[in-house]
Motif scaffolding. Structure first.
Motif, PDB file in Angstrom:
ATOM      1  N   GLU A   1      42.061  32.681  43.548  1.00 48.35           N
ATOM      2  CA  GLU A   1      42.461  31.290  43.355  1.00 48.35           C
ATOM      3  C   GLU A   1      42.748  30.687  44.729  1.00 48.35           C
ATOM      4  OE1 GLU A   1      45.887  30.796  40.862  1.00 48.35           O
ATOM      5  OE2 GLU A   1      44.912  31.698  39.129  1.00 48.35           O
ATOM      6  N   VAL A   2      42.237  29.492  44.961  1.00 45.35           N
ATOM      7  CA  VAL A   2      42.555  28.748  46.182  1.00 45.35           C
ATOM      8  C   VAL A   2      43.243  27.477  45.732  1.00 45.35           C
ATOM      9  CG1 VAL A   2      41.633  27.579  48.210  1.00 45.35           C
ATOM     10  CG2 VAL A   2      40.608  29.731  47.442  1.00 45.35           C
ATOM     11  N   SER A   3      44.412  27.199  46.318  1.00 48.88           N
ATOM     12  CA  SER A   3      45.250  26.118  45.815  1.00 48.88           C
ATOM     13  C   SER A   3      46.038  25.455  46.933  1.00 48.88           C
ATOM     14  CB  SER A   3      46.221  26.715  44.785  1.00 48.88           C
ATOM     15  OG  SER A   3      47.175  25.788  44.367  1.00 48.88           O
TER      16      SER A   3
ATOM     17  N   ALA B   1      37.275  24.326  46.636  1.00 45.49           N
ATOM     18  CA  ALA B   1      35.987  24.942  46.308  1.00 45.49           C
ATOM     19  C   ALA B   1      35.286  25.443  47.576  1.00 45.49           C
ATOM     20  CB  ALA B   1      35.101  23.952  45.563  1.00 45.49           C
ATOM     21  N   LEU B   2      35.339  24.657  48.635  1.00 46.81           N
ATOM     22  CA  LEU B   2      34.728  25.050  49.903  1.00 46.81           C
ATOM     23  C   LEU B   2      35.359  26.337  50.430  1.00 46.81           C
ATOM     24  CD1 LEU B   2      32.901  24.383  52.393  1.00 46.81           C
ATOM     25  CD2 LEU B   2      34.871  23.107  53.281  1.00 46.81           C
ATOM     26  N   VAL B   3      36.681  26.360  50.467  1.00 48.47           N
ATOM     27  CA  VAL B   3      37.399  27.537  50.971  1.00 48.47           C
ATOM     28  C   VAL B   3      37.147  28.727  50.050  1.00 48.47           C
ATOM     29  CG1 VAL B   3      39.683  28.509  51.439  1.00 48.47           C
ATOM     30  CG2 VAL B   3      39.133  26.189  52.197  1.00 48.47           C
ATOM     31  N   SER B   4      37.190  28.506  48.745  1.00 47.96           N
ATOM     32  CA  SER B   4      36.957  29.586  47.784  1.00 47.96           C
ATOM     33  C   SER B   4      35.588  30.226  47.994  1.00 47.96           C
ATOM     34  CB  SER B   4      37.081  29.048  46.360  1.00 47.96           C
ATOM     35  OG  SER B   4      36.829  30.077  45.430  1.00 47.96           O
ATOM     36  N   SER B   5      34.570  29.415  48.197  1.00 51.55           N
ATOM     37  CA  SER B   5      33.212  29.917  48.409  1.00 51.55           C
ATOM     38  C   SER B   5      33.138  30.790  49.657  1.00 51.55           C
ATOM     39  CB  SER B   5      32.249  28.737  48.530  1.00 51.55           C
ATOM     40  OG  SER B   5      30.962  29.174  48.844  1.00 51.55           O
TER      41      SER B   5
ATOM     42  N   LYS C   1      48.995  45.552  52.513  1.00 56.13           N
ATOM     43  CA  LYS C   1      47.844  44.935  51.851  1.00 56.13           C
ATOM     44  C   LYS C   1      47.826  43.434  52.130  1.00 56.13           C
ATOM     45  CE  LYS C   1      44.886  46.099  49.101  1.00 56.13           C
ATOM     46  NZ  LYS C   1      43.535  46.555  49.460  1.00 56.13           N
ATOM     47  N   LEU C   2      48.987  42.774  52.038  1.00 59.36           N
ATOM     48  CA  LEU C   2      49.048  41.338  52.325  1.00 59.36           C
ATOM     49  C   LEU C   2      48.681  41.037  53.777  1.00 59.36           C
ATOM     50  CD1 LEU C   2      52.126  39.824  50.476  1.00 59.36           C
ATOM     51  CD2 LEU C   2      49.729  39.230  50.221  1.00 59.36           C
ATOM     52  N   ALA C   3      49.175  41.852  54.692  1.00 57.78           N
ATOM     53  CA  ALA C   3      48.860  41.649  56.109  1.00 57.78           C
ATOM     54  C   ALA C   3      47.357  41.815  56.344  1.00 57.78           C
ATOM     55  CB  ALA C   3      49.651  42.626  56.973  1.00 57.78           C
ATOM     56  N   GLN C   4      46.754  42.815  55.705  1.00 60.01           N
ATOM     57  CA  GLN C   4      45.315  43.039  55.831  1.00 60.01           C
ATOM     58  C   GLN C   4      44.534  41.835  55.304  1.00 60.01           C
ATOM     59  OE1 GLN C   4      43.787  45.958  53.110  1.00 60.01           O
ATOM     60  NE2 GLN C   4      41.758  45.992  54.054  1.00 60.01           N
ATOM     61  N   LEU C   5      44.926  41.339  54.125  1.00 61.01           N
ATOM     62  CA  LEU C   5      44.243  40.190  53.536  1.00 61.01           C
ATOM     63  C   LEU C   5      44.425  38.943  54.388  1.00 61.01           C
ATOM     64  CD1 LEU C   5      45.109  40.873  49.797  1.00 61.01           C
ATOM     65  CD2 LEU C   5      42.815  40.907  50.812  1.00 61.01           C
ATOM     66  N   HIS C   6      45.647  38.736  54.893  1.00 66.22           N
ATOM     67  CA  HIS C   6      45.918  37.573  55.742  1.00 66.22           C
ATOM     68  C   HIS C   6      45.061  37.622  57.006  1.00 66.22           C
ATOM     69  CE1 HIS C   6      48.045  34.961  58.588  1.00 66.22           C
ATOM     70  NE2 HIS C   6      48.313  34.240  57.516  1.00 66.22           N
ATOM     71  N   ASP C   7      45.033  38.780  57.669  1.00 56.97           N
ATOM     72  CA  ASP C   7      44.258  38.914  58.904  1.00 56.97           C
ATOM     73  C   ASP C   7      42.764  38.702  58.661  1.00 56.97           C
ATOM     74  OD1 ASP C   7      46.626  39.443  60.203  1.00 56.97           O
ATOM     75  OD2 ASP C   7      46.285  41.603  60.369  1.00 56.97           O
ATOM     76  N   MET C   8      42.301  39.052  57.463  1.00 63.21           N
ATOM     77  CA  MET C   8      40.892  38.923  57.123  1.00 63.21           C
ATOM     78  C   MET C   8      40.528  37.481  56.735  1.00 63.21           C
ATOM     79  SD  MET C   8      38.969  40.861  53.984  1.00 63.21           S
ATOM     80  CE  MET C   8      39.678  42.401  54.528  1.00 63.21           C
ATOM     81  N   LEU C   9      41.418  36.808  55.992  1.00 58.45           N
ATOM     82  CA  LEU C   9      41.074  35.521  55.397  1.00 58.45           C
ATOM     83  C   LEU C   9      41.546  34.294  56.173  1.00 58.45           C
ATOM     84  CD1 LEU C   9      41.795  36.471  51.679  1.00 58.45           C
ATOM     85  CD2 LEU C   9      39.605  36.541  52.900  1.00 58.45           C
ATOM     86  N   ALA C  10      42.696  34.384  56.828  1.00 57.86           N
ATOM     87  CA  ALA C  10      43.257  33.213  57.524  1.00 57.86           C
ATOM     88  C   ALA C  10      42.302  32.618  58.566  1.00 57.86           C
ATOM     89  CB  ALA C  10      44.604  33.554  58.153  1.00 57.86           C
ATOM     90  N   PRO C  11      41.613  33.428  59.390  1.00 54.30           N
ATOM     91  CA  PRO C  11      40.693  32.823  60.365  1.00 54.30           C
ATOM     92  C   PRO C  11      39.583  31.997  59.704  1.00 54.30           C
ATOM     93  CG  PRO C  11      41.158  35.090  60.969  1.00 54.30           C
ATOM     94  CD  PRO C  11      41.741  34.880  59.601  1.00 54.30           C
ATOM     95  N   ALA C  12      39.095  32.450  58.557  1.00 49.55           N
ATOM     96  CA  ALA C  12      38.040  31.704  57.855  1.00 49.55           C
ATOM     97  C   ALA C  12      38.580  30.383  57.320  1.00 49.55           C
ATOM     98  CB  ALA C  12      37.464  32.540  56.726  1.00 49.55           C
ATOM     99  N   VAL C  13      39.798  30.406  56.787  1.00 48.08           N
ATOM    100  CA  VAL C  13      40.423  29.182  56.279  1.00 48.08           C
ATOM    101  C   VAL C  13      40.589  28.183  57.420  1.00 48.08           C
ATOM    102  CG1 VAL C  13      42.546  28.229  55.282  1.00 48.08           C
ATOM    103  CG2 VAL C  13      41.599  30.351  54.360  1.00 48.08           C
ATOM    104  N   GLU C  14      41.087  28.663  58.550  1.00 48.22           N
ATOM    105  CA  GLU C  14      41.332  27.791  59.698  1.00 48.22           C
ATOM    106  C   GLU C  14      40.023  27.283  60.307  1.00 48.22           C
ATOM    107  OE1 GLU C  14      44.002  30.293  61.926  1.00 48.22           O
ATOM    108  OE2 GLU C  14      45.532  30.062  60.366  1.00 48.22           O
ATOM    109  N   ALA C  15      38.962  28.092  60.263  1.00 53.08           N
ATOM    110  CA  ALA C  15      37.659  27.665  60.784  1.00 53.08           C
ATOM    111  C   ALA C  15      37.091  26.500  59.968  1.00 53.08           C
ATOM    112  CB  ALA C  15      36.677  28.829  60.781  1.00 53.08           C
ATOM    113  N   LEU C  16      37.526  26.387  58.712  1.00 52.76           N
ATOM    114  CA  LEU C  16      37.077  25.289  57.861  1.00 52.76           C
ATOM    115  C   LEU C  16      37.957  24.043  58.008  1.00 52.76           C
ATOM    116  CD1 LEU C  16      36.252  27.364  54.655  1.00 52.76           C
ATOM    117  CD2 LEU C  16      34.608  26.252  56.191  1.00 52.76           C
ATOM    118  N   GLY C  17      38.956  24.112  58.897  1.00 52.57           N
ATOM    119  CA  GLY C  17      39.806  22.954  59.163  1.00 52.57           C
ATOM    120  C   GLY C  17      41.071  22.885  58.330  1.00 52.57           C
ATOM    121  N   PHE C  18      41.404  23.963  57.625  1.00 49.56           N
ATOM    122  CA  PHE C  18      42.609  24.006  56.805  1.00 49.56           C
ATOM    123  C   PHE C  18      43.615  24.957  57.437  1.00 49.56           C
ATOM    124  CE2 PHE C  18      39.229  22.781  53.951  1.00 49.56           C
ATOM    125  CZ  PHE C  18      39.809  21.808  53.165  1.00 49.56           C
TER     126      PHE C  18
END
Length: 151
Positions: A76-78, A53-57, A4-21
Motif C-alpha cells: 500500500e502506498v498512502s 500509483a506512480l510510487v506503487s508501480s 527488516k524495516l531498516a532493510q526495506l527503508h534503505d531499499m525503497l526510500a531512494p526510489a520514492v525520493e527519486a520520484l520527487g516524494f
C-alpha cells in the motif's frame, strides 16, 4: 527501527525520493502467511491518487527484483493523512505542540499508552505532556505514534 524495516527503508526510500516524494515512513505488518507493507509518502503540493500509483508501480518493480519479503504480501502506498503516523525524532520535533497518541513496545512507569501534547525532543527521547506530567519516551521504545487531528 527493526532490521527488516531498516532493510526495506534503505531499499525503497531512494526510489520514492527519486520520484520527487518524501518517504515519510514504512510499516511492515507480518500477519502469518499474508503480510502488509505500507509506505507513506509526502509531497509539498500534497499526495494524489496518481502520485501513489506512480510510487506503487516503481516500488513493486524493486520488490519483485529484490524479493525481501517471503510469502504473500500487499503493498500500500498512502499519504500520512491528518492522523499522520510519526516515525522519526525529526517528525516528533516538527509536530511539537500537537496532540499525539503514542504506544510503547513495553510498559514505561506501568503503562504502554500515552495521549498528550508533544513538547519536543531531548536527545533520543520524545517529550510528551500527559495530565501535567512530562514523560521522556525513548524513540526506540515507541511502537506507534500518531497525531490526533484537530477539527
Amino acid at each position: 527501527m527493526s532490521g527488516k524495516l531498516a532493510q526495506l527503508h534503505d531499499m525503497l526510500a531512494p526510489a520514492v525520493e527519486a520520484l520527487g516524494f518524501e518517504c515519510w515512513g514504512i510499516e511492515y505488518l507480518s500477519q502469518g502467511r499474508h503480510s502488509l507493507l505500507r509506505v507513506y509518502i509526502e509531497h509539498p503540493e500534497g499526495v494524489t491518487v496518481d502520485g501513489c500509483a506512480l510510487v506503487s508501480s516503481q516500488l513493486s518493480a524493486i520488490l519483485d527484483v529484490e524479493d525481501p519479503i517471503s510469502g504473500d504480501y500487499t503493498l500500500e502506498v498512502s499519504s500520512p493523512g491528518m492522523d499522520r503516523p510519526l516515525f522519526t525524532l525529526a517528525q516528533y520535533a516538527q509536530y511539537s505542540g500537537e496532540q499525539a497518541r503514542i504506544r510503547l513496545r513495553t510498559p514505561y512507569e506501568g503503562r504502554r499508552n500515552f495521549q498528550g501534547i508533544i513538547r519536543g525532543v531531548e536527545g533520543d527521547e520524545v517529550v510528551v505532556l500527559v495530565d501535567e506530567h512530562e514523560y521522556l519516551l525513548p524513540i526506540d521504545s515507541i511502537d506507534k505514534g500518531n497525531i490526533i487531528p484537530r477539527f
